[in-house]
Design a protein around this motif. Structure first.
Motif, short mmCIF file in Angstrom:
data_model
loop_
_atom_site.label_atom_id
_atom_site.label_comp_id
_atom_site.label_asym_id
_atom_site.label_seq_id
_atom_site.Cartn_x
_atom_site.Cartn_y
_atom_site.Cartn_z
N THR A 55 0.80 -1.21 0.21
CA THR A 55 0.04 0.05 0.08
C THR A 55 0.72 1.31 -0.10
O THR A 55 0.56 2.14 -0.66
N ASP A 167 -5.50 -1.19 -4.91
CA ASP A 167 -5.24 -1.91 -3.72
C ASP A 167 -6.19 -2.97 -3.33
O ASP A 167 -7.26 -2.61 -2.53
N GLU A 168 -6.09 -4.10 -3.38
CA GLU A 168 -6.62 -5.23 -3.28
C GLU A 168 -8.18 -4.97 -3.40
O GLU A 168 -9.04 -5.21 -2.73
MG MG Z 1 -2.01 -2.65 2.23
#
Ligand code: MG
Ligand code: ADP
Length: 265
Positions: A55, A167-168
């Motif tokens: 991240t 991000d995911e």
């Molecule tokens: Mg992360």
């Protein structure tokens, strides 16, 4: 005659490191010496255990965070903050609950000063592209998780970015919907010729989507290995070549684990 011109990578990170202070004031390197180029139109996945700096890396490309050391450039320009050339999609549905799907998509365009008819037209286009034309007037609470992430993708694409940072994004979505969203994302990637940087915890997702998989390791966060996925699209999970690359990435993690155990011994 003249040397062939190689186009500048869409995203370039050089010797990037990030130092954080913990709540107790201790300093620690979350990320060290990251060198990475993401080509124009390239799909890159980053994978690694929690805390390895994924991240942090995305936030630096997005311009939410300045690296402690090193350089980040997008289309050859140093990143000094967020910009319309980069769209971001987070794991949590970062939608405005008081705005309809359409208004969520239009939001960034209003800020850019686009007139109402153009905003409307672009939102319609993106809602159609993400399969949400029928749900344009619904509020987030009226949408399923998968639909909310479609809105988030449409919103991230509203400013016509060349780079999409994710991000995911599908981590909280059920497996069947997730597989659909993955196929849809590949269709959008091909249609818009985007560069995509996509973070995941899931090896299968990385092999299904990416042209290259960046395997990261923690303590301190860094790039462990970059693995090519030279398979044509659409990919089949049952393809033995798919399985071989899946195993290859699994081995990279096993090796990583071994190294940590050795280091601890
Ligand atoms: Mg992360
Ligand atoms: P990942 O996304 O791979 O789980 P992160 O980039 O979120 O990793 O975090 C990397 C490391 O940096 C972790 O150890 C995390 O606790 C730490 N960290 C992240 N953000 C901050 C912050 N704002 N302040 C202090 N430490 C942070």
């Amino acid at each position: 005659m003249s040397a062939e011109l190689t186009p500048a990578p869409a995203v370039s990170l050089r010797e990037v490191s990030q130092l954080y202070a913990s709540a107790g004031g201790e300093l620690h390197w979350a990320l060290t010496d990251v060198d990475l180029d993401i080509g124009a139109g390239e799909f890159v996945c980053a994978i690694g255990p929690s805390g390895c700096g994924k991240t942090t890396l995305l936030n630096m490309i997005a311009g939410f965070l300045q690296p402690t050391l090193g350089r980040v450039t997008v289309q050859g320009q140093p990143v000094t903050g967020p910009g319309p050339d980069r769209g971001v999609v987070f794991q949590e549905y970062a939608l405005f609950p008081w705005l309809t799907a359409r208004r969520n998509v239009e939001f960034g365009l209003k800020q850019q000063g686009l007139a109402r008819p153009e905003r409307r037209a672009r939102a319609e286009e993106l809602l159609a592209l993400t399969g949400l034309a029928h749900a344009a007037d619904r509020y987030p609470f009226e949408l399923s998780g998968g639909m909310r992430q479609r809105v988030a993708v449409a919103r991230a694409l509203a400013t016509q970015p060349q780079v999409l940072l994710m991000d995911e994004p599908f981590a909280a979505i059920d497996a069947l919907t997730r597989a659909t969203l993955q196929r849809e994302l590949l269709r959008i990637w091909e249609a818009l010729q985007l560069s995509i940087f996509f973070i995941t915890h899931n090896i299968e997702e990385a092999v299904f989507l990416a042209q290259r998989v960046v395997v990261m390791s923690p303590h301190p966060g860094r790039i462990h290995e970059i693995i090519e996925v030279p398979l044509p699209y659409p990919r089949e999970r049952s393809d033995p070549a798919f399985g071989a690359i899946y195993a290859r990435i699994g081995q990279a993690f096993a090796q990583l684990h071994g190294t940590q155990e050795e280091a601890a011994a």
